[in-house]
Write a protein that holds these residues in place. Structure first.
Motif, mmCIF file in Angstrom:
data_model
loop_
_atom_site.group_PDB
_atom_site.id
_atom_site.type_symbol
_atom_site.label_atom_id
_atom_site.label_comp_id
_atom_site.label_asym_id
_atom_site.label_seq_id
_atom_site.Cartn_x
_atom_site.Cartn_y
_atom_site.Cartn_z
ATOM 1 N N GLU A 24 7.912 -7.139 -5.527
ATOM 2 C CA GLU A 24 6.498 -7.292 -5.151
ATOM 3 C C GLU A 24 6.173 -6.432 -3.934
ATOM 4 N N LYS A 25 7.063 -6.464 -2.928
ATOM 5 C CA LYS A 25 6.851 -5.654 -1.721
ATOM 6 C C LYS A 25 6.886 -4.160 -2.046
ATOM 7 N N ALA A 26 7.818 -3.765 -2.919
ATOM 8 C CA ALA A 26 7.945 -2.347 -3.257
ATOM 9 C C ALA A 26 6.687 -1.831 -3.957
ATOM 10 N N PHE A 27 6.140 -2.630 -4.891
ATOM 11 C CA PHE A 27 4.911 -2.218 -5.568
ATOM 12 C C PHE A 27 3.715 -2.253 -4.617
ATOM 13 N N THR A 28 3.699 -3.232 -3.722
ATOM 14 C CA THR A 28 2.620 -3.295 -2.725
ATOM 15 C C THR A 28 2.666 -2.063 -1.828
ATOM 16 N N ASP A 29 3.886 -1.680 -1.432
ATOM 17 C CA ASP A 29 4.054 -0.479 -0.596
ATOM 18 C C ASP A 29 3.611 0.783 -1.331
ATOM 19 N N LEU A 30 3.721 0.764 -2.672
ATOM 20 C CA LEU A 30 3.269 1.917 -3.462
ATOM 21 C C LEU A 30 1.750 1.954 -3.612
ATOM 22 N N GLY A 31 1.100 0.822 -3.327
ATOM 23 C CA GLY A 31 -0.355 0.793 -3.418
ATOM 24 C C GLY A 31 -0.927 -0.189 -4.413
ATOM 25 N N VAL A 32 -0.063 -0.985 -5.077
ATOM 26 C CA VAL A 32 -0.564 -2.013 -6.004
ATOM 27 C C VAL A 32 -1.123 -3.170 -5.182
ATOM 28 N N LYS A 33 -2.375 -3.522 -5.447
ATOM 29 C CA LYS A 33 -3.053 -4.523 -4.622
ATOM 30 C C LYS A 33 -2.759 -5.959 -5.057
ATOM 31 N N ASN A 34 -2.478 -6.160 -6.342
ATOM 32 C CA ASN A 34 -2.407 -7.525 -6.856
ATOM 33 C C ASN A 34 -1.154 -7.757 -7.691
ATOM 34 N N PHE A 35 -0.020 -7.228 -7.256
ATOM 35 C CA PHE A 35 1.176 -7.350 -8.079
ATOM 36 C C PHE A 35 1.572 -8.804 -8.305
ATOM 37 N N SER A 36 1.363 -9.658 -7.318
ATOM 38 C CA SER A 36 1.729 -11.073 -7.479
ATOM 39 C C SER A 36 0.937 -11.722 -8.605
#
Length: 206
Positions: A24-36
């Motif tokens: 979740e953190k890795a995708f958030t760091d890539l710019g995904v806003k709502n991965f959770s």
């Protein structure tokens, strides 16, 4: 363990240490806003379910994630973020599997996907010099290969049927309660493994 002849193991959280929050953190760091919202252990987006049942190929999965990512994020970044949850194989757990296999038939039943399969086998080879987790089991069953994922009853039934196992002689170990309940509904003996306990505690001599 009285009367038990066969043991079916879950993988993540049972043999392999995992941390979903790292992905979740890795995708958030890539710019995904709502991965959770897109993915969680218990409520997967259909994209992730389809990946885990083999209905979506790796390339299609990466392409499907692109609308949620900035244009600068390439396929390798997506795969790296997806694999971030995969940690390590504690050597004591692998040694336990080797010991148990001398006395029981061992099987693996994992909700996983082709991307993770390649990644955790690479971790195993890099850290332990073992090219595939399959060497520890009589047979491994991965959801993306069999087309079913836990807690679907078919995932368990395939193992019982292919190997002529009697449910009452079979033990299933998983860290997710719905998966354990589904096994019990088929007459399989089952243990819900909850942290901080590990499989070492289950088989620790009295």
């Amino acid at each position: 363990m009285q009367g038990i002849k066969h043991i079916i193991f879950d993988l993540g959280g049972v043999i392999l240490n995992i941390d979903y929050k790292l992905t979740e953190k890795a995708f958030t760091d890539l710019g995904v806003k709502n991965f959770s919202e897109l993915y969680s252990q218990f409520n997967a987006n259909p994209l992730f379910e389809d990946l885990e049942t083999g209905r979506v190929e790796n390339d299609a999965f990466v392409q499907a994630m692109k609308p949620y990512l900035p244009e600068t994020a390439g396929p390798e970044a997506v795969i790296g973020a997806w694999n971030a949850m995969l940690l390590d194989f504690p050597v004591a757990r692998l040694q336990l599997l080797q010991q148990l296999r001398q006395h029981y038939d061992l099987y693996l039943l994992s909700n996983t996907n082709a991307i993770h399969l390649a990644a955790f086998n690479a971790i195993l080879e890099k850290t332990r010099g073992i090219p595939s987790l399959d060497v520890f089991f009589d047979k491994s069953y991965y959801s993306h290969q069999i087309g079913y994922r836990k807690p679907e009853k078919e995932a368990y039934q395939i193992i019982l049927d292919e190997n002529s196992l009697q449910p009452e002689q079979t033990l299933f170990i998983d860290d997710t309660l719905p998966n354990v309940e589904a096994a019990r509904a088929l007459g399989i003996q089952a243990i819900h493994l909850q942290p901080p306990k590990t499989i070492l505690d289950i088989f620790r001599p009295e």
